[in-house]
Scaffold this motif. Structure first.
Motif, PDB file in Angstrom:
ATOM      1  N   LEU A  82      61.898  47.496  10.613  1.00 30.43           N
ATOM      2  CA  LEU A  82      61.249  48.471   9.736  1.00 30.43           C
ATOM      3  C   LEU A  82      59.830  48.042   9.361  1.00 30.43           C
ATOM      4  N   ARG A  83      59.609  46.738   9.244  1.00 30.60           N
ATOM      5  CA  ARG A  83      58.265  46.287   8.893  1.00 30.60           C
ATOM      6  C   ARG A  83      57.249  46.627   9.973  1.00 30.60           C
ATOM      7  N   ASP A  84      57.724  46.793  11.220  1.00 32.25           N
ATOM      8  CA  ASP A  84      56.808  47.132  12.310  1.00 32.25           C
ATOM      9  C   ASP A  84      56.411  48.598  12.294  1.00 32.25           C
ATOM     10  N   LEU A  85      57.055  49.383  11.422  1.00 27.74           N
ATOM     11  CA  LEU A  85      56.713  50.809  11.324  1.00 27.74           C
ATOM     12  C   LEU A  85      55.794  51.102  10.149  1.00 27.74           C
ATOM     13  N   LYS A  86      55.296  50.047   9.501  1.00 25.67           N
ATOM     14  CA  LYS A  86      54.384  50.238   8.374  1.00 25.67           C
ATOM     15  C   LYS A  86      53.156  51.008   8.848  1.00 25.67           C
ATOM     16  N   GLY A  87      52.814  52.059   8.124  1.00 22.26           N
ATOM     17  CA  GLY A  87      51.677  52.892   8.487  1.00 22.26           C
ATOM     18  C   GLY A  87      52.006  54.004   9.456  1.00 22.26           C
ATOM     19  N   GLU A  88      53.253  54.035   9.946  1.00 26.46           N
ATOM     20  CA  GLU A  88      53.669  55.084  10.883  1.00 26.46           C
ATOM     21  C   GLU A  88      53.724  56.432  10.158  1.00 26.46           C
ATOM     22  N   PRO A  89      53.216  57.499  10.770  1.00 27.54           N
ATOM     23  CA  PRO A  89      53.394  58.828  10.153  1.00 27.54           C
ATOM     24  C   PRO A  89      54.840  59.277  10.298  1.00 27.54           C
ATOM     25  N   TRP A  90      55.383  59.911   9.262  1.00 26.46           N
ATOM     26  CA  TRP A  90      56.801  60.261   9.249  1.00 26.46           C
ATOM     27  C   TRP A  90      57.011  61.766   9.165  1.00 26.46           C
ATOM     28  N   VAL A  91      57.967  62.246   9.933  1.00 32.73           N
ATOM     29  CA  VAL A  91      58.500  63.593   9.753  1.00 32.73           C
ATOM     30  C   VAL A  91      59.624  63.456   8.739  1.00 32.73           C
ATOM     31  N   LEU A 124      62.395  52.074   3.182  1.00 35.94           N
ATOM     32  CA  LEU A 124      61.032  51.562   3.346  1.00 35.94           C
ATOM     33  C   LEU A 124      60.458  50.991   2.052  1.00 35.94           C
ATOM     34  N   ARG A 125      61.297  50.884   1.022  1.00 33.83           N
ATOM     35  CA  ARG A 125      60.790  50.476  -0.285  1.00 33.83           C
ATOM     36  C   ARG A 125      60.029  49.154  -0.240  1.00 33.83           C
ATOM     37  N   GLU A 126      60.541  48.195   0.521  1.00 37.09           N
ATOM     38  CA  GLU A 126      59.917  46.872   0.562  1.00 37.09           C
ATOM     39  C   GLU A 126      58.747  46.800   1.538  1.00 37.09           C
ATOM     40  N   GLU A 161      54.848  53.605   0.250  1.00 32.54           N
ATOM     41  CA  GLU A 161      54.268  54.948   0.247  1.00 32.54           C
ATOM     42  C   GLU A 161      54.165  55.447   1.685  1.00 32.54           C
ATOM     43  N   PRO A 162      55.295  55.796   2.306  1.00 28.27           N
ATOM     44  CA  PRO A 162      55.279  56.211   3.713  1.00 28.27           C
ATOM     45  C   PRO A 162      54.418  57.450   3.928  1.00 28.27           C
TER      46      PRO A 162
END
Length: 291
Positions: free
Chosen positions: A183-192, A208-210, A214-215
């Motif tokens: 999950l840390r590798d998805l930091k900054g990923e745009p989310w649907v 994604l709290r940690e 702010e996804p």
């Protein structure tokens, strides 16, 4: 007052006119109009506002119709239970499912239920939030609700297993080279993402709290099928129950680390009738991860 009048009023509210409601129920329009007027006279209130575009329930009417639905459903269940003694269970079973849960397991359970009771009709709806499902259960509208465990879970709920969540990524995402996504590798990923009051959106925020409190939100949708399809088309990533991913998109889905899972429960009407008891039995026989 009679249950027939209740059914007429509910049909008028759904159709927006006496004419359409009468056609649906296959009764004469003058007879239905007379029954609705008689019901209003007996109650001493106006249930519907007569407008140029049709009939719209008044504030009092909406309150009455909620309770009328409960009464009609109870009457149908009573009739179905009586017939069950003759191994001829008929009527309507009202089921609600929290959006995205049991997508793979529910069809098998319903198929087995139909094999046992071929004349039983199932009315199925999806609800985005556990709060709404809890409200419907407390009102006595539902025969069975399938949902994720939450703070309001009744003590007599039946645990079925767990739904594992997976991330669905765009087809050109380099992350697909990995069998499991950190999950840390998805930091900054745009989310649907899902609607703000949806339990599914709450799962994403908590997961994604940690790593990403702010996804980024590229879109919000109300259906898991739409989220998966948009993610596959490159709009962004999405997090959904594994069972909600169709076979055509499973090559774009990956489990995540730390693992994300939600306990799945069934809440059954009390006292339970033979139809909901049988459906619960068949749901238990389905393959739920974590059991």
């Amino acid at each position: 007052m009679s249950l027939r009048q209740f059914e007429y009023a509910l049909a008028v509210a759904e159709e927006g006119s006496v004419t359409a409601a009468a056609e649906r129920l296959r009764v004469a329009q003058p007879s239905m109009s007379q029954q609705i007027r008689g019901l209003e006279r007996e109650l001493g209130v106006e249930l519907f506002a007569r407008t140029p575009s049709g009939l719209t329930p008044t504030v009092v009417g909406r309150a009455f119709l909620r309770e009328a639905q409960v009464a009609v459903s109870a009457a149908r269940r009573a009739a179905a239970t009586a017939r069950a003694g003759a191994a001829e269970l008929v009527g309507e079973l009202t089921v609600a499912v929290q959006m995205g849960f049991g997508t793979r397991q529910l069809p098998g359970a319903l198929g087995a239920l139909r094999s046992r009771y071929p004349r039983l009709e199932v009315s199925l709806s999806e609800e985005p939030s556990s709060a709404e499902l809890d409200r419907l259960c407390r009102r006595g509208v539902l025969d069975l609700a399938l949902m994720a465990k939450c703070d309001r879970t009744p003590a007599d709920a039946h645990r079925l297993g767990e739904e594992e969540f997976v991330v669905v990524l765009p087809a050109d995402s380099p992350q697909l080279a990995h069998p499991r996504i950190e999950l840390r590798d998805l930091k900054g990923e745009p989310w649907v993402r899902f609607d703000r009051d949806s339990a599914l959106d709450g799962v994403l925020v908590e997961a994604l709290r940690e790593t990403d409190p702010e996804p980024g939100t590229v879109a919000r949708v109300s259906q898991t099928a739409t989220a998966v399809r948009w993610a596959a088309q490159g709009l962004g990533a999405t997090l959904v129950p594994a069972s909600a991913v169709p076979e055509s998109h499973q090559h774009l889905a990956r489990p995540v680390s730390p693992a994300v899972a939600q306990p799945v429960i069934a809440v059954v009407r009390n006292p339970a009738g033979p139809a909901e008891t049988a459906l619960l039995e068949f749901l238990r026989q389905e393959n739920w991860s974590g059991t």
